[in-house]
Design a protein around this motif. Structure first.
Motif, PDB file in Angstrom:
ATOM      1  N   VAL A  78       0.550  -0.876  -0.176  1.00  0.00           N
ATOM      2  CA  VAL A  78       0.025  -0.054   0.291  1.00  0.00           C
ATOM      3  C   VAL A  78       1.300   1.141   0.526  1.00  0.00           C
ATOM      4  O   VAL A  78       0.910   2.454  -0.687  1.00  0.00           O
ATOM      5  N   ALA A  79       1.678   1.179   1.014  1.00  0.00           N
ATOM      6  CA  ALA A  79       3.095   2.606   0.955  1.00  0.00           C
ATOM      7  C   ALA A  79       3.564   2.710  -0.123  1.00  0.00           C
ATOM      8  O   ALA A  79       3.959   4.310  -0.882  1.00  0.00           O
ATOM      9  N   GLU A  80       3.881   1.467  -1.393  1.00  0.00           N
ATOM     10  CA  GLU A  80       4.496   1.438  -2.662  1.00  0.00           C
ATOM     11  C   GLU A  80       4.110   2.346  -3.751  1.00  0.00           C
ATOM     12  O   GLU A  80       3.848   3.332  -4.366  1.00  0.00           O
ATOM     13  N   LYS A  81       2.372   2.304  -3.072  1.00  0.00           N
ATOM     14  CA  LYS A  81       0.974   2.851  -4.285  1.00  0.00           C
ATOM     15  C   LYS A  81       1.260   4.437  -4.471  1.00  0.00           C
ATOM     16  O   LYS A  81       1.064   4.631  -4.813  1.00  0.00           O
ATOM     17  N   TYR A  82       0.599   4.215  -2.626  1.00  0.00           N
ATOM     18  CA  TYR A  82       0.881   5.761  -2.818  1.00  0.00           C
ATOM     19  C   TYR A  82       2.300   6.645  -3.590  1.00  0.00           C
ATOM     20  O   TYR A  82       2.087   7.399  -3.269  1.00  0.00           O
ATOM     21  N   LEU A  83       3.753   5.916  -2.835  1.00  0.00           N
ATOM     22  CA  LEU A  83       4.489   6.406  -2.890  1.00  0.00           C
ATOM     23  C   LEU A  83       5.265   6.685  -4.676  1.00  0.00           C
ATOM     24  O   LEU A  83       4.794   7.687  -5.218  1.00  0.00           O
ATOM     25  N   ALA A  84       4.578   5.894  -5.366  1.00  0.00           N
ATOM     26  CA  ALA A  84       4.842   5.777  -6.650  1.00  0.00           C
ATOM     27  C   ALA A  84       3.616   6.535  -7.758  1.00  0.00           C
ATOM     28  O   ALA A  84       3.525   7.498  -8.038  1.00  0.00           O
ATOM     29  N   GLY A  85       2.305   6.911  -6.832  1.00  0.00           N
ATOM     30  CA  GLY A  85       1.356   7.698  -7.210  1.00  0.00           C
ATOM     31  C   GLY A  85       1.648   9.205  -7.226  1.00  0.00           C
ATOM     32  O   GLY A  85       1.477   9.976  -7.581  1.00  0.00           O
ATOM     33  N   LEU A  86       2.721   9.557  -5.801  1.00  0.00           N
ATOM     34  CA  LEU A  86       2.947  10.958  -5.502  1.00  0.00           C
ATOM     35  C   LEU A  86       4.467  11.423  -6.824  1.00  0.00           C
ATOM     36  O   LEU A  86       3.738  12.407  -6.589  1.00  0.00           O
ATOM     37  N   ILE A 135      -7.663   5.034  -4.518  1.00  0.00           N
ATOM     38  CA  ILE A 135      -6.575   3.489  -3.602  1.00  0.00           C
ATOM     39  C   ILE A 135      -7.798   3.148  -3.086  1.00  0.00           C
ATOM     40  O   ILE A 135      -7.272   2.002  -3.392  1.00  0.00           O
ATOM     41  N   PRO A 136      -7.891   3.347  -2.012  1.00  0.00           N
ATOM     42  CA  PRO A 136      -8.764   3.328  -1.495  1.00  0.00           C
ATOM     43  C   PRO A 136     -10.039   1.944  -1.519  1.00  0.00           C
ATOM     44  O   PRO A 136     -10.489   1.001  -2.237  1.00  0.00           O
ATOM     45  N   ALA A 137     -10.385   2.616  -3.099  1.00  0.00           N
ATOM     46  CA  ALA A 137     -11.773   2.220  -3.571  1.00  0.00           C
ATOM     47  C   ALA A 137     -11.721   1.149  -4.582  1.00  0.00           C
ATOM     48  O   ALA A 137     -12.054   0.152  -4.756  1.00  0.00           O
ATOM     49  N   ASP A 138      -9.497   1.649  -5.087  1.00  0.00           N
ATOM     50  CA  ASP A 138      -9.548   0.511  -6.331  1.00  0.00           C
ATOM     51  C   ASP A 138      -9.425  -0.847  -5.657  1.00  0.00           C
ATOM     52  O   ASP A 138      -9.362  -2.016  -5.719  1.00  0.00           O
ATOM     53  N   LEU A 139      -8.928  -0.509  -4.309  1.00  0.00           N
ATOM     54  CA  LEU A 139      -8.664  -2.151  -3.499  1.00  0.00           C
ATOM     55  C   LEU A 139      -9.667  -2.685  -2.772  1.00  0.00           C
ATOM     56  O   LEU A 139      -9.165  -3.947  -2.657  1.00  0.00           O
ATOM     57  N   LYS A 140     -10.494  -2.144  -2.473  1.00  0.00           N
ATOM     58  CA  LYS A 140     -12.377  -2.838  -1.872  1.00  0.00           C
ATOM     59  C   LYS A 140     -12.609  -3.461  -3.205  1.00  0.00           C
ATOM     60  O   LYS A 140     -13.449  -4.333  -2.957  1.00  0.00           O
ATOM     61  N   ALA A 199      -4.001  20.470   4.108  1.00  0.00           N
ATOM     62  CA  ALA A 199      -5.279  19.582   3.722  1.00  0.00           C
ATOM     63  C   ALA A 199      -4.865  18.258   2.637  1.00  0.00           C
ATOM     64  O   ALA A 199      -5.248  17.303   3.435  1.00  0.00           O
ATOM     65  N   GLY A 200      -3.668  18.747   1.855  1.00  0.00           N
ATOM     66  CA  GLY A 200      -3.193  17.037   0.999  1.00  0.00           C
ATOM     67  C   GLY A 200      -3.484  15.970   1.806  1.00  0.00           C
ATOM     68  O   GLY A 200      -2.647  15.035   1.980  1.00  0.00           O
ATOM     69  N   VAL A 201      -1.996  16.570   2.866  1.00  0.00           N
ATOM     70  CA  VAL A 201      -1.284  15.265   3.866  1.00  0.00           C
ATOM     71  C   VAL A 201      -2.528  14.668   4.665  1.00  0.00           C
ATOM     72  O   VAL A 201      -1.860  13.667   5.044  1.00  0.00           O
ATOM     73  N   LEU A 202      -3.259  15.971   5.402  1.00  0.00           N
ATOM     74  CA  LEU A 202      -4.143  14.903   6.326  1.00  0.00           C
ATOM     75  C   LEU A 202      -4.900  14.159   5.386  1.00  0.00           C
ATOM     76  O   LEU A 202      -5.077  12.926   5.408  1.00  0.00           O
ATOM     77  N   VAL A 203      -5.193  14.391   4.126  1.00  0.00           N
ATOM     78  CA  VAL A 203      -6.936  13.154   3.345  1.00  0.00           C
ATOM     79  C   VAL A 203      -5.834  12.632   3.218  1.00  0.00           C
ATOM     80  O   VAL A 203      -6.161  10.917   2.932  1.00  0.00           O
ATOM     81  N   LEU A 204      -4.420  11.816   2.587  1.00  0.00           N
ATOM     82  CA  LEU A 204      -3.541  11.863   2.145  1.00  0.00           C
ATOM     83  C   LEU A 204      -2.869  10.664   3.223  1.00  0.00           C
ATOM     84  O   LEU A 204      -3.053   8.929   3.279  1.00  0.00           O
ATOM     85  N   LEU A 205      -3.330  10.915   5.085  1.00  0.00           N
ATOM     86  CA  LEU A 205      -3.050   9.594   5.968  1.00  0.00           C
ATOM     87  C   LEU A 205      -3.961   9.129   6.026  1.00  0.00           C
ATOM     88  O   LEU A 205      -3.658   8.228   6.445  1.00  0.00           O
ATOM     89  N   ILE A 206      -4.923   9.773   6.231  1.00  0.00           N
ATOM     90  CA  ILE A 206      -6.771   9.573   6.614  1.00  0.00           C
ATOM     91  C   ILE A 206      -6.540   7.819   5.357  1.00  0.00           C
ATOM     92  O   ILE A 206      -7.098   6.392   5.918  1.00  0.00           O
ATOM     93  N   SER A 207      -6.058   8.506   3.913  1.00  0.00           N
ATOM     94  CA  SER A 207      -6.391   7.608   2.976  1.00  0.00           C
ATOM     95  C   SER A 207      -5.671   5.764   3.248  1.00  0.00           C
ATOM     96  O   SER A 207      -5.620   4.529   2.912  1.00  0.00           O
ATOM     97  N   LEU A 208      -4.589   6.754   3.546  1.00  0.00           N
ATOM     98  CA  LEU A 208      -2.961   5.825   3.102  1.00  0.00           C
ATOM     99  C   LEU A 208      -3.360   4.685   4.908  1.00  0.00           C
ATOM    100  O   LEU A 208      -3.561   3.087   3.853  1.00  0.00           O
ATOM    101  N   ILE A 209      -4.010   4.423   5.907  1.00  0.00           N
ATOM    102  CA  ILE A 209      -4.844   4.146   7.310  1.00  0.00           C
ATOM    103  C   ILE A 209      -6.269   3.630   6.282  1.00  0.00           C
ATOM    104  O   ILE A 209      -6.150   1.750   6.611  1.00  0.00           O
ATOM    105  N   LEU A 210      -6.839   4.300   5.883  1.00  0.00           N
ATOM    106  CA  LEU A 210      -7.676   3.098   5.622  1.00  0.00           C
ATOM    107  C   LEU A 210      -7.316   1.755   4.443  1.00  0.00           C
ATOM    108  O   LEU A 210      -8.334   0.997   4.549  1.00  0.00           O
ATOM    109  N   SER A 211      -6.250   2.869   3.523  1.00  0.00           N
ATOM    110  CA  SER A 211      -6.005   1.583   2.140  1.00  0.00           C
ATOM    111  C   SER A 211      -5.285  -0.173   3.025  1.00  0.00           C
ATOM    112  O   SER A 211      -5.972  -0.786   3.404  1.00  0.00           O
ATOM    113  N   CYS A 212      -4.926   0.665   4.370  1.00  0.00           N
ATOM    114  CA  CYS A 212      -3.964  -0.930   4.806  1.00  0.00           C
ATOM    115  C   CYS A 212      -4.942  -1.289   5.404  1.00  0.00           C
ATOM    116  O   CYS A 212      -4.497  -2.422   5.419  1.00  0.00           O
ATOM    117  N   ARG A 213      -5.954  -0.971   5.836  1.00  0.00           N
ATOM    118  CA  ARG A 213      -6.795  -1.789   6.649  1.00  0.00           C
ATOM    119  C   ARG A 213      -7.827  -2.400   5.630  1.00  0.00           C
ATOM    120  O   ARG A 213      -7.965  -3.953   5.997  1.00  0.00           O
TER     121      ARG A 213
END
Length: 220
Positions: A78-86, A135-140, A199-213
């Motif tokens: 999951v972390a790699e997906k966010y890194l590649a996306g960024l 990312i979380p929508a695609d994983l879910k 705002a960008g960092v906050l949304v990204l962190l929430i999304s990262l936690i959700l994607s990991c779960r």
């Protein structure tokens, strides 16, 4: 994680046609004096969409299940997906900035750095939000259903804002003028940049936690 990152950038070769279309259309927009904000938004948003497409390639022929058998944890994936996306999004933002400046130079217009930077910053935040939702929508739900939900969600938000403003304009024009004045005041302030970053960092962190779960609970 380095191997996953290399894999994703190799997969971008499969998207070369789409990338070439983005380049071609951006050149046409530059030559036809299209509004800089639209040009920048077009490039950045498509960059965010390209970044999310790597998951669909991973899912082909049970590829995601195979990746989970490798010595890599689900959180690392999951972390790699966010890194590649960024990284892809950053490349899109840089390209958008270059094209915006080229457009000004070609059309012999003076470059308003404040306006250009503000436009790029807002578009970058929108791109990060799109990435954070995709990312979380695609994983879910899978890449195809996730992309449809993403498009539908943003269309719904757009129509709510559009028709809300139209309703306000026709029924309460004074409040509409006050709202537009406030928006212009906010955009003119220098604190808009740290707000966009936060705002960008906050949304990204929430999304990262959700994607990991989501991926932790997913069965293959």
């Amino acid at each position: 994680m380095k191997g996953l990152l290399v894999k994703d950038f190799c997969l971008l070769r499969e998207l070369k046609k789409m990338i070439l279309i983005v380049v071609f259309v951006s050149v046409v927009f530059t030559a036809t004096k299209t509004d800089t904000a639209f040009l920048t938004g077009y490039i950045v948003i498509l960059s965010a969409m390209i970044a999310g497409m790597t998951i669909s390639y991973d899912e082909m022929n049970g590829g995601l299940a195979f990746l989970m058998t490798l010595p890599v944890t689900r959180k690392q994936y999951v972390a790699e997906k966010y890194l590649a996306g960024l990284l892809i999004l950053a490349a899109g933002v840089l390209y958008a900035a270059v094209m915006a400046m080229v457009q000004k130079l070609v059309n012999a217009e003076s470059i308003s750095w404040k306006e250009t930077i503000l436009t790029i910053a807002i578009c970058a935040v929108v791109g990060v939000i799109m990435l954070s939702f995709s990312i979380p929508a695609d994983l879910k739900f899978g890449a195809e259903k996730g992309r449809i939900m993403l498009i539908f969600g943003f269309m719904l938000i757009f129509f709510v804002i559009f028709f809300g403003l139209r309703f306000l304009e026709s029924h309460d024009p004074e409040r509409m003028d006050a709202l537009m004045h406030w928006v212009n005041h906010v955009l003119a302030g220098t604190w808009i940049y740290p707000v966009c970053l936060f705002a960008g960092v906050l949304v990204l962190l929430i999304s990262l936690i959700l994607s990991c779960r989501i991926l932790e609970k997913k069965e293959f």
